[in-house]
Design a protein around this motif. Sequence first.
Motif, PDB file in Angstrom:
ATOM      1  N   THR A 105       5.235  -7.430   9.448  1.00 24.69           N
ATOM      2  CA  THR A 105       5.189  -6.864   8.085  1.00 24.69           C
ATOM      3  C   THR A 105       3.801  -6.144   7.809  1.00 24.69           C
ATOM      4  N   PRO A 106       3.855  -4.854   7.546  1.00 28.44           N
ATOM      5  CA  PRO A 106       2.871  -3.995   7.143  1.00 28.44           C
ATOM      6  C   PRO A 106       2.392  -4.482   5.774  1.00 28.44           C
ATOM      7  N   LEU A 107       1.083  -4.970   5.767  1.00 28.68           N
ATOM      8  CA  LEU A 107       0.675  -5.666   4.412  1.00 28.68           C
ATOM      9  C   LEU A 107      -0.094  -4.683   3.586  1.00 28.68           C
ATOM     10  N   LEU A 108       0.245  -4.364   2.458  1.00 31.29           N
ATOM     11  CA  LEU A 108      -0.693  -3.708   1.416  1.00 31.29           C
ATOM     12  C   LEU A 108      -1.609  -4.445   0.720  1.00 31.29           C
ATOM     13  N   ALA A 109      -2.905  -4.590   1.560  1.00 30.11           N
ATOM     14  CA  ALA A 109      -3.786  -5.304   1.061  1.00 30.11           C
ATOM     15  C   ALA A 109      -4.900  -4.659  -0.057  1.00 30.11           C
ATOM     16  N   GLU A 110      -5.413  -5.422  -0.814  1.00 27.64           N
ATOM     17  CA  GLU A 110      -6.233  -4.767  -1.782  1.00 27.64           C
ATOM     18  C   GLU A 110      -7.192  -3.795  -1.122  1.00 27.64           C
ATOM     19  N   ARG A 111      -7.516  -4.007  -0.030  1.00 24.16           N
ATOM     20  CA  ARG A 111      -8.846  -3.064   0.550  1.00 24.16           C
ATOM     21  C   ARG A 111      -8.112  -2.139   1.662  1.00 24.16           C
ATOM     22  N   SER A 112      -6.650  -2.124   1.626  1.00 21.24           N
ATOM     23  CA  SER A 112      -5.947  -1.193   2.624  1.00 21.24           C
ATOM     24  C   SER A 112      -6.287   0.244   2.297  1.00 21.24           C
ATOM     25  N   VAL A 113      -6.911   1.125   3.301  1.00 19.70           N
ATOM     26  CA  VAL A 113      -7.256   2.566   2.882  1.00 19.70           C
ATOM     27  C   VAL A 113      -5.818   3.212   2.384  1.00 19.70           C
ATOM     28  N   LEU A 114      -4.919   2.971   3.181  1.00 18.88           N
ATOM     29  CA  LEU A 114      -3.682   3.893   3.191  1.00 18.88           C
ATOM     30  C   LEU A 114      -2.738   3.114   2.166  1.00 18.88           C
ATOM     31  N   LYS A 115      -2.414   3.714   1.181  1.00 15.38           N
ATOM     32  CA  LYS A 115      -1.407   3.340  -0.006  1.00 15.38           C
ATOM     33  C   LYS A 115      -0.180   3.886   0.105  1.00 15.38           C
ATOM     34  N   LEU A 116       0.973   2.872   0.115  1.00 14.78           N
ATOM     35  CA  LEU A 116       2.243   3.512   0.597  1.00 14.78           C
ATOM     36  C   LEU A 116       3.030   3.289  -0.684  1.00 14.78           C
ATOM     37  N   LYS A 117       3.726   4.174  -1.190  1.00 18.23           N
ATOM     38  CA  LYS A 117       4.980   4.050  -2.004  1.00 18.23           C
ATOM     39  C   LYS A 117       6.144   5.089  -2.002  1.00 18.23           C
ATOM     40  N   GLY A 118       7.291   4.817  -2.469  1.00 19.84           N
ATOM     41  CA  GLY A 118       8.342   5.888  -2.744  1.00 19.84           C
ATOM     42  C   GLY A 118       8.638   6.514  -1.253  1.00 19.84           C
ATOM     43  N   GLU A 119       8.763   7.802  -1.174  1.00 21.01           N
ATOM     44  CA  GLU A 119       9.330   8.482   0.020  1.00 21.01           C
ATOM     45  C   GLU A 119       8.493   8.306   1.102  1.00 21.01           C
ATOM     46  N   ARG A 120       7.143   8.501   0.693  1.00 26.03           N
ATOM     47  CA  ARG A 120       6.078   8.410   1.918  1.00 26.03           C
ATOM     48  C   ARG A 120       6.210   7.097   2.780  1.00 26.03           C
ATOM     49  N   ALA A 121       6.538   5.788   1.817  1.00 28.38           N
ATOM     50  CA  ALA A 121       6.824   4.575   2.371  1.00 28.38           C
ATOM     51  C   ALA A 121       7.846   4.599   3.407  1.00 28.38           C
ATOM     52  N   GLY A 122       8.905   5.142   2.902  1.00 25.87           N
ATOM     53  CA  GLY A 122      10.182   5.051   3.721  1.00 25.87           C
ATOM     54  C   GLY A 122       9.893   5.944   5.015  1.00 25.87           C
ATOM     55  N   LYS A 123       9.322   6.989   4.825  1.00 27.99           N
ATOM     56  CA  LYS A 123       8.897   7.778   6.113  1.00 27.99           C
ATOM     57  C   LYS A 123       8.231   7.026   7.297  1.00 27.99           C
ATOM     58  N   LYS A 124       7.051   6.375   6.841  1.00 25.50           N
ATOM     59  CA  LYS A 124       6.066   5.524   7.418  1.00 25.50           C
ATOM     60  C   LYS A 124       6.876   4.429   8.051  1.00 25.50           C
ATOM     61  N   LEU A 125       7.718   3.750   7.160  1.00 23.92           N
ATOM     62  CA  LEU A 125       8.483   2.723   7.810  1.00 23.92           C
ATOM     63  C   LEU A 125       9.350   3.051   9.189  1.00 23.92           C
ATOM     64  N   ALA A 126      10.213   4.402   8.911  1.00 25.90           N
ATOM     65  CA  ALA A 126      11.035   4.643   9.890  1.00 25.90           C
ATOM     66  C   ALA A 126      10.041   5.231  11.350  1.00 25.90           C
ATOM     67  N   HIS A 127       8.849   5.663  10.985  1.00 26.44           N
ATOM     68  CA  HIS A 127       7.951   6.027  12.085  1.00 26.44           C
ATOM     69  C   HIS A 127       7.662   4.741  12.854  1.00 26.44           C
ATOM     70  N   TRP A 128       7.173   3.802  11.877  1.00 29.20           N
ATOM     71  CA  TRP A 128       6.865   2.619  12.910  1.00 29.20           C
ATOM     72  C   TRP A 128       8.025   1.959  13.517  1.00 29.20           C
ATOM     73  N   ARG A 129       9.026   1.867  12.979  1.00 25.03           N
ATOM     74  CA  ARG A 129      10.454   1.361  13.721  1.00 25.03           C
ATOM     75  C   ARG A 129      10.416   2.080  15.028  1.00 25.03           C
ATOM     76  N   ALA A 130      10.257   3.445  14.920  1.00 24.99           N
ATOM     77  CA  ALA A 130      10.533   4.365  16.088  1.00 24.99           C
ATOM     78  C   ALA A 130       9.210   4.023  17.146  1.00 24.99           C
ATOM     79  N   VAL A 131       8.391   3.811  16.764  1.00 23.99           N
ATOM     80  CA  VAL A 131       6.935   3.293  17.551  1.00 23.99           C
ATOM     81  C   VAL A 131       7.252   2.000  18.278  1.00 23.99           C
ATOM     82  N   ALA A 132       7.747   1.114  17.501  1.00 27.91           N
ATOM     83  CA  ALA A 132       8.385  -0.169  18.170  1.00 27.91           C
ATOM     84  C   ALA A 132       9.336  -0.186  19.003  1.00 27.91           C
TER      85      ALA A 132
END
Length: 246
Positions: A105-132
């Motif tokens: 589970t990618p965690l959006l922690a308060e100190r996380s540098v990368l902030k994800l939402k909307g279309e960008r979040a969807g693309k990142k999720l698809a990318h990480w699934r491909a990596v796995a």
Amino acid sequence: MPRFYCPVPLATGTPLDLPPDAARHVQVLRLQPGHAITLFNGTGGEWDACVTRMGRSDVQVAVGAHHAVEREAVRTVHLLAAISANERMDWLVEKAAELGAASITPLLAERSVLKLKGERAGKKLAHWRAVASAACEQCGRNRVPQIHDAQSLAEWLASEAGRAAPPDAPVRGTRLLLSLRPDAQRLAEAANGGAGPVTLLSGPEGGLTSTEEASALAAGFLPVTLGPRVLRAETAPLAVLAALTL
């Protein structure tokens, strides 16, 4: 023998047009009709297959025998990992898949540098699934770890508290929190003797905030330490995975 993740129903003795990603991979490797390959779809085991036709953008194979081979870790570990900066999250997902994490589970922690939402979040999720899935192709796993939607710790805790577990849901098991607290236990002491599933919570660069850590402790997470050295955000959870699964 080359292995390919093929997330479609597979049946011995049937022809199959490979999904686009797998077909592209076969073409990149310049395989030809007659080449033997291995397919897995994440439901268990793997299938022999043979390339029968190479098109300009499509590949057909004949699916052969199924082998009930599993290479999963003896202990189930679910990883809650704060999103790291730059390419480090890709590296974390890849290595966690190789080490046998059951889910990430990618965690959006308060100190996380990368902030994800909307279309960008969807693309990142698809990318990480491909990596796995690519990591599983390489390491021999026949079950791809589930990559959940990115969410905050508060959202994860709320969903866990309010979720009605289905009859076949796994036992909650041990919850571990990587922490610099002076009262943190050594991993070997907190890991419950190697029995039962584990949910591992790991923070970002700079660690979890005091509020996040307090919420985790209130939800039953046990603070654990890996010793006197401070490991990087992408190194620490992998060290715990290796200790628990190898």
